[in-house]
Design a protein around this motif. Structure first.
Motif, PDB file in Angstrom:
ATOM      1  N   TYR A  89       0.878  -1.147   0.016  1.00  0.00           N
ATOM      2  CA  TYR A  89      -0.053   0.012   0.299  1.00  0.00           C
ATOM      3  C   TYR A  89       0.788   1.363   0.026  1.00  0.00           C
ATOM      4  CZ  TYR A  89      -3.595  -3.412   1.398  1.00  0.00           C
ATOM      5  OH  TYR A  89      -4.401  -4.454   1.348  1.00  0.00           O
ATOM      6  N   GLU A  90       1.947   1.332   0.660  1.00  0.00           N
ATOM      7  CA  GLU A  90       2.983   2.296   0.743  1.00  0.00           C
ATOM      8  C   GLU A  90       3.598   2.606  -0.572  1.00  0.00           C
ATOM      9  OE1 GLU A  90       5.834   1.582   3.692  1.00  0.00           O
ATOM     10  OE2 GLU A  90       4.338   1.523   5.428  1.00  0.00           O
ATOM     11  N   ALA A  91       3.739   1.732  -1.202  1.00  0.00           N
ATOM     12  CA  ALA A  91       4.162   1.801  -2.583  1.00  0.00           C
ATOM     13  C   ALA A  91       3.169   2.283  -3.761  1.00  0.00           C
ATOM     14  CB  ALA A  91       4.891   0.278  -3.290  1.00  0.00           C
ATOM     15  N   TYR A  92       2.150   1.688  -3.651  1.00  0.00           N
ATOM     16  CA  TYR A  92       1.089   2.403  -4.257  1.00  0.00           C
ATOM     17  C   TYR A  92       0.723   3.698  -4.148  1.00  0.00           C
ATOM     18  CZ  TYR A  92      -0.801  -2.019  -6.622  1.00  0.00           C
ATOM     19  OH  TYR A  92      -1.065  -3.065  -7.638  1.00  0.00           O
ATOM     20  N   ASP A  93       0.650   3.963  -2.680  1.00  0.00           N
ATOM     21  CA  ASP A  93       0.224   5.465  -2.255  1.00  0.00           C
ATOM     22  C   ASP A  93       1.344   6.442  -2.914  1.00  0.00           C
ATOM     23  OD1 ASP A  93      -1.256   7.165  -1.143  1.00  0.00           O
ATOM     24  OD2 ASP A  93      -0.222   7.282   0.649  1.00  0.00           O
ATOM     25  N   ARG A  94       2.620   5.911  -2.661  1.00  0.00           N
ATOM     26  CA  ARG A  94       3.685   6.886  -3.184  1.00  0.00           C
ATOM     27  C   ARG A  94       3.535   7.091  -4.723  1.00  0.00           C
ATOM     28  NH1 ARG A  94       8.442   5.237  -5.106  1.00  0.00           N
ATOM     29  NH2 ARG A  94       8.466   3.303  -4.267  1.00  0.00           N
ATOM     30  N   LEU A  95       3.211   6.174  -5.527  1.00  0.00           N
ATOM     31  CA  LEU A  95       3.082   6.200  -6.937  1.00  0.00           C
ATOM     32  C   LEU A  95       1.833   6.692  -7.372  1.00  0.00           C
ATOM     33  CD1 LEU A  95       4.575   2.789  -8.160  1.00  0.00           C
ATOM     34  CD2 LEU A  95       5.834   5.106  -7.993  1.00  0.00           C
ATOM     35  N   PHE A  96       0.634   6.567  -6.803  1.00  0.00           N
ATOM     36  CA  PHE A  96      -0.619   6.940  -7.347  1.00  0.00           C
ATOM     37  C   PHE A  96      -1.538   7.664  -6.461  1.00  0.00           C
ATOM     38  CE2 PHE A  96       0.755   2.619  -9.255  1.00  0.00           C
ATOM     39  CZ  PHE A  96       0.980   3.131 -10.511  1.00  0.00           C
ATOM     40  N   ASN A  97      -1.156   7.772  -5.163  1.00  0.00           N
ATOM     41  CA  ASN A  97      -2.104   8.344  -4.379  1.00  0.00           C
ATOM     42  C   ASN A  97      -3.424   7.481  -3.971  1.00  0.00           C
ATOM     43  OD1 ASN A  97      -3.724   9.813  -2.417  1.00  0.00           O
ATOM     44  ND2 ASN A  97      -4.146  11.479  -4.044  1.00  0.00           N
ATOM     45  N   TYR A 152     -11.917   4.192 -11.411  1.00  0.00           N
ATOM     46  CA  TYR A 152     -10.847   3.000 -11.418  1.00  0.00           C
ATOM     47  C   TYR A 152      -9.932   3.277 -12.696  1.00  0.00           C
ATOM     48  CZ  TYR A 152      -9.460  -1.932 -11.792  1.00  0.00           C
ATOM     49  OH  TYR A 152      -8.791  -3.132 -11.993  1.00  0.00           O
ATOM     50  N   ARG A 153     -10.631   3.623 -13.857  1.00  0.00           N
ATOM     51  CA  ARG A 153      -9.736   3.728 -14.982  1.00  0.00           C
ATOM     52  C   ARG A 153      -8.658   4.739 -14.914  1.00  0.00           C
ATOM     53  NH1 ARG A 153     -13.931   5.703 -19.704  1.00  0.00           N
ATOM     54  NH2 ARG A 153     -14.088   7.782 -18.926  1.00  0.00           N
ATOM     55  N   GLU A 154      -8.691   5.796 -13.951  1.00  0.00           N
ATOM     56  CA  GLU A 154      -8.023   6.697 -13.804  1.00  0.00           C
ATOM     57  C   GLU A 154      -7.043   6.575 -12.598  1.00  0.00           C
ATOM     58  OE1 GLU A 154      -7.380   9.150 -16.007  1.00  0.00           O
ATOM     59  OE2 GLU A 154      -8.874   8.337 -17.155  1.00  0.00           O
ATOM     60  N   ASN A 155      -7.111   5.513 -11.808  1.00  0.00           N
ATOM     61  CA  ASN A 155      -6.310   5.467 -10.492  1.00  0.00           C
ATOM     62  C   ASN A 155      -4.680   5.141 -10.448  1.00  0.00           C
ATOM     63  OD1 ASN A 155      -6.245   2.726 -10.907  1.00  0.00           O
ATOM     64  ND2 ASN A 155      -7.394   1.989  -9.055  1.00  0.00           N
TER      65      ASN A 155
END
Length: 370
Positions: A113-121, A184-187
């Protein structure tokens, strides 16, 4: 061919305020915080947001009836364990949930989740307020995989139109029928190849699919996010799960009850027996149809859906024909999103609608059925 499904439901109080308590529910059952636990005939699992809990049948099946029995037994068991405290609700998004009340799972897998958050919020719709029905279809070797993959991708716009059940965001109608997919398609737009606008391109070989994955993995490694280089990273409406030897359809909004979910299993399974179908295969055309499906639901694709239903009925097994009338009703009356939006415009109150939809899940009765 065997089929498996995954079902995501929001957890609510009596007034259908979403409750971020999936961790507390799992702990109450097994005595500790776990990502997934056995719960009778289903596995009960967490999702990214703590206000959603997932039900997965413990074994795949050859048809919808066995899957329905497993999932509904899980729903019934849930209400025996928690008879009045929580109310489960389907739909592709919780209609009134605001992001300040969407709490992220915080017990394990935090590194992902930290990696996803850093890349995509991940603190946005498209991450935190989504509920999908996922259908997993087995394949027998590469040839079968490619045939089924390329058929399913052409069906996605129509499945999106039929399954749309997210017309409302943070308490208001937006005009679109499938807001889940809009977000979802923009996340992960920073790396667009991960989602591919929901509709993947036609596939000529497994090597081609893996090569495209490796391009994304290379970009992730360059961004110090190698931890995400897994087959589940792909967020298109259809992906290959090599570890499970199945194709996973991810484009569908969750429905109001298990029987409605199984109607989609029956519809897809029967259509895959058709050697030819009256559908587009060109990528640009499929993307345009998807836009129509997201915005209008069934209303924008009515003749095509009626034709597909006729094909499905001809190829359906006797068991599948027990479920297909739910699809026929969706075509005739509109997707769940269209029906919700129509009722809300008349009544100007969402809680009674949600109460009825929650009762549909509890009784395993499609919305509007007698």
């Amino acid at each position: 061919m065997t089929v498996g499904t995954e079902h995501e439901y929001s957890i609510n109080d009596a007034h259908f305020t979403a409750l971020p308590v999936s961790d507390q529910i799992i702990k109450a059952i097994c005595g500790r915080f776990e990502s997934e636990i056995r719960f009778g005939e289903v596995n009960l699992g967490k999702e990214l947001q703590k206000s959603v809990i997932e039900f997965v049948p413990r074994t795949p099946a050859s048809g919808p009836a066995a899957l329905e029995a497993q999932i509904f037994s899980g729903i019934e068991k849930f209400y025996r364990v928690f008879p009045a405290r929580y109310h489960l609700l389907g739909l592709g998004m919780h209609p009134t949930l605001t992001l300040d009340r969407a709490i992220v799972w915080d017990h394990d897998e935090g590194e992902y989740y930290e990696a996803y958050d850093r890349l995509f919020n991940i603190r946005q719709h498209g991450w935190l307020n989504i509920q999908a029905l996922q259908i997993n279809l087995s394949y027998a070797g590469e040839k079968d995989l490619l045939v089924q993959y390329n058929r399913i991708r052409t069906l996605l716009p129509y499945l999106i139109a039929l399954s749309a059940s997210s017309p409302m965001v943070e308490g208001r109608l937006t005009g679109a029928m499938d807001n889940r997919l809009l977000f979802y398609r923009e996340n992960q737009k920073e790396i667009p190849g991960i989602c591919s606008g929901i509709i993947p391109a036609r596939l000529s070989s497994v090597a081609e699919y893996k090569s495209a994955q490796e391009v994304i993995y290379t970009e992730l490694r360059e961004r110090d996010a190698a931890i995400l280089c897994e087959e589940w990273l792909n967020s298109s409406g259809l992906i290959i799960r090599f570890s499970r030897q199945c194709l996973e359809i991810k484009a569908l909004d969750e429905q109001e009850c298990v029987r409605s979910d199984m109607a989609f299993v029956a519809f897809v399974s029967s259509l895959l027996r058709c050697t030819t179908l009256p559908v587009e295969s060109d990528q640009d055309s499929l993307l345009a149809l998807t836009e129509t499906a997201i915005r209008q639901g069934t209303a924008g694709l009515l003749p095509e859906l009626e034709a597909l239903y006729s094909h499905a009925w001809r190829k359906a097994t006797a068991e599948e024909r027990q479920y297909l009338p739910v699809i026929k009703e969706r075509i005739a009356k509109g997707s769940l999103a269209e029906q919700i939006a129509e009722r809300y415009r008349k009544e100007q109150a969402i809680e009674p609608v949600l109460a009825d939809l929650a009762q549909c899940l509890r009784a395993n009765r499609p919305y509007g059925a007698e």
